[in-house]
Write an enzyme that holds these catalytic residues in place. Sequence first.
Site, PDB file in Angstrom:
ATOM      1  CD  GLU A   1      -1.969  -4.889  11.852  1.00  0.00           C
ATOM      2  OE1 GLU A   1      -0.965  -5.613  11.965  1.00  0.00           O
ATOM      3  OE2 GLU A   1      -2.349  -4.439  10.755  1.00  0.00           O
TER       4      GLU A   1
ATOM      5  N   GLY B   1      -4.885  -2.307   5.250  1.00  0.00           N
ATOM      6  CA  GLY B   1      -4.098  -3.462   4.810  1.00  0.00           C
ATOM      7  C   GLY B   1      -4.785  -4.790   5.073  1.00  0.00           C
ATOM      8  NE  ARG B   2      -6.576  -4.206  11.142  1.00  0.00           N
ATOM      9  CZ  ARG B   2      -5.947  -3.029  11.188  1.00  0.00           C
ATOM     10  NH1 ARG B   2      -4.841  -2.840  10.500  1.00  0.00           N
ATOM     11  NH2 ARG B   2      -6.415  -2.050  11.923  1.00  0.00           N
TER      12      ARG B   2
ATOM     13  CE  LYS C   1       4.500  -1.040   7.968  1.00  0.00           C
ATOM     14  NZ  LYS C   1       3.628  -0.578   6.907  1.00  0.00           N
TER      15      LYS C   1
ATOM     16  CD  GLU D   1       9.401  -5.999   7.160  1.00  0.00           C
ATOM     17  OE1 GLU D   1       9.141  -4.875   6.674  1.00  0.00           O
ATOM     18  OE2 GLU D   1       9.110  -6.322   8.324  1.00  0.00           O
TER      19      GLU D   1
ATOM     20  CE  LYS E   1      -3.592   2.164   2.821  1.00  0.00           C
ATOM     21  NZ  LYS E   1      -4.519   2.008   3.949  1.00  0.00           N
TER      22      LYS E   1
ATOM     23  CG  HIS F   1      -3.353 -35.916  16.992  1.00  0.00           C
ATOM     24  ND1 HIS F   1      -3.444 -37.230  17.388  1.00  0.00           N
ATOM     25  CD2 HIS F   1      -4.333 -35.726  16.076  1.00  0.00           C
ATOM     26  CE1 HIS F   1      -4.410 -37.821  16.721  1.00  0.00           C
ATOM     27  NE2 HIS F   1      -4.966 -36.928  15.915  1.00  0.00           N
TER      28      HIS F   1
HETATM   29  C1  G6Q Z   1      -2.464  -4.042   8.008  1.00  0.00           C
HETATM   30  C2  G6Q Z   1      -1.265  -3.377   8.481  1.00  0.00           C
HETATM   31  C3  G6Q Z   1       0.019  -3.980   8.024  1.00  0.00           C
HETATM   32  C4  G6Q Z   1       0.370  -3.682   6.559  1.00  0.00           C
HETATM   33  C5  G6Q Z   1       1.801  -4.131   6.297  1.00  0.00           C
HETATM   34  C6  G6Q Z   1       2.222  -3.882   4.863  1.00  0.00           C
HETATM   35  O1  G6Q Z   1      -3.597  -3.677   8.230  1.00  0.00           O
HETATM   36  O2  G6Q Z   1      -1.322  -2.020   8.207  1.00  0.00           O
HETATM   37  O3  G6Q Z   1       0.046  -5.362   8.220  1.00  0.00           O
HETATM   38  O4  G6Q Z   1      -0.512  -4.318   5.710  1.00  0.00           O
HETATM   39  O5  G6Q Z   1       2.664  -3.475   7.187  1.00  0.00           O
HETATM   40  O6  G6Q Z   1       2.115  -2.527   4.518  1.00  0.00           O
HETATM   41  P1  G6Q Z   1       2.250  -2.078   3.028  1.00  0.00           P
HETATM   42  O7  G6Q Z   1       1.131  -2.674   2.245  1.00  0.00           O
HETATM   43  O8  G6Q Z   1       2.206  -0.581   3.041  1.00  0.00           O
HETATM   44  O9  G6Q Z   1       3.567  -2.594   2.532  1.00  0.00           O
END
Ligand code: G6Q
Length: 547
Positions: A352, A266-267, A511, A212, A206, A383
């Site tokens: 989150e 994001g989620r 981050k 990463e 996003k 198990h």
């Molecule tokens: C989700 C969070 C988080 C995010 C990641 C990736 O709701 O905000 O998990 O999706 O940190 O972020 P980017 O899509 O900006 O790389």
Amino acid sequence: MPDPTRLPSWSKLAAHAEIMRGVHLRELFARDGGRFRRFALHFEDMLVDLSRHRITEETLVLLLDLAREAEVEGWRDRMFRGEPVNVTERRPALHIALRNRTNRPIRVAGEDVMTAVNAVLERMRRFSGEVRAGVRRGAGGAPFTDVVHIGIGGSELGPRMVCEALAPYADDRLRVHFVANVDPADLSLTLRRLDPGRTLFLVASKSFATQETMSNARSARAWLVARLGEEAVGRHFVAISTHRRRVAEFGIDPADMFEFWDWVGGRYSLWSAIGLPIALLLGFDRFLELLEGAHAMDRHFAETEAVRNLPLLLGMIGIWYTDFLGAETTAVVPYDQTLHRLPAHLQQLEMESNGKSVDREGRRIAYPTGPIVWGEPGTNGQHAFFQLLHQGTRLVPCDFLVAARSRTPLGDQHEQLVANALAQASALAFGRDETEARAELRAEGLAGADLERLLPHRVFPGNRPSTTFLYAELTPRRLGSLIALYEHKVFTQGIVWNINSFDQWGVELGKKLATRIRPALEDSSIGDADPATAGLVAHLRALRAAS
Ligand code: G6Q
């Protein structure tokens, strides 16, 4: 919004909990022969069994009073209208627009977002169709066989979970891989098996700034350039982002960017272009079926009266356990191997969204909010951690998900799977009392002191609650409606807890922190790091110097 603990129904629920703490599910079923029927809810072909919860009709009345006093329905309507329910970031939360299959206009700052949503869906349809058909090809002219989706958190968990859950619908056209971790093992082990000329990379972020994802994307780019040359990048990389400038700076033509918007969290983003790998793996029509399933659940949540409203009821029952009966965790146990990433996705969605201790007005709060979510598929979990569920000291409400039909039948294995799911939910609820345990030990040939010695260990207290979701088959539509059900459950809880479920300042902190320590791993100045961090960095340098 007032502190929810000051609402009239809160104290009534607290008093009611004192009574309910001593009531066993055995008793509730013995009292009411129609309990299962009364507490079975339906959504399309899915039955959701709430009868094995430690609730009575009075509990539900009080919980729905609380939802009303907390104005859950008003906030729900505001979310659906596109108002800025994400109060800290002053944005709407409009994942429902991404799957608004009736195209009802939804306006943000006066503009109907459906125009942009539909334009991106159309691009996804065309692109996924062309890649799958071998029309869009790699730089050397070979059709793509592999797609590597690079993204993390919300930009990975959702699409990955869906691709795995719907793998039975995939054909042989494309393999889809996911790379999230900055650990070089993730990307290296993935690339090791791939032919660069036939590999398409999706860089999903996003912000297009997540450390990463950007590191993995740069390494993937270098891997491709070393093998096919700089000019191949354009044919092999596309971006999924809200950030056009950073995409261009990375070297991907913004024309090859699939856009989404700041009002998609994001989620909650698997329904947006972040779901492109789903369309590539399964074909665009299956992706639409997923959206349709979610949309059907959106309408259920928006239009169904409270007493039959699944997300609302599940949300309120969760609050009952968290705030009144003292549960700290909740387990998700899909009796479906393909759903093995569902607990991870729900962990992010719930923890989150509702892992917060400051309310919408910025005050610290003194009541428990989002529980810890965990789980594994059944029967594997049986198990492992089921021992604690059956005989441990903690209260852990469980979700069991099970399909009547397998999409991958093999002998009688699905029958065994279903029988296990039903048996576990029953054993957790009803347990085995001393009389039953004694009879069972006798039947095994034990008597006297030997029997008495074992007896306490063979008693199962029961009274351990669960929801069972039973549906015909895990189709894209059903999966879409299940994920949306959890999303709206989380929303309901966030409103009652008076927290903003749509921000994630804790993630933002993570981050930033590593970027400060990173240079100190090689350089001698560790700056103002705490003594433990400084000590560990010193040991790390010593280890490296010694090798
Ligand atoms: C989700 C969070 C988080 C995010 C990641 C990736 O709701 O905000 O998990 O999706 O940190 O972020 P980017 O899509 O900006 O790389």
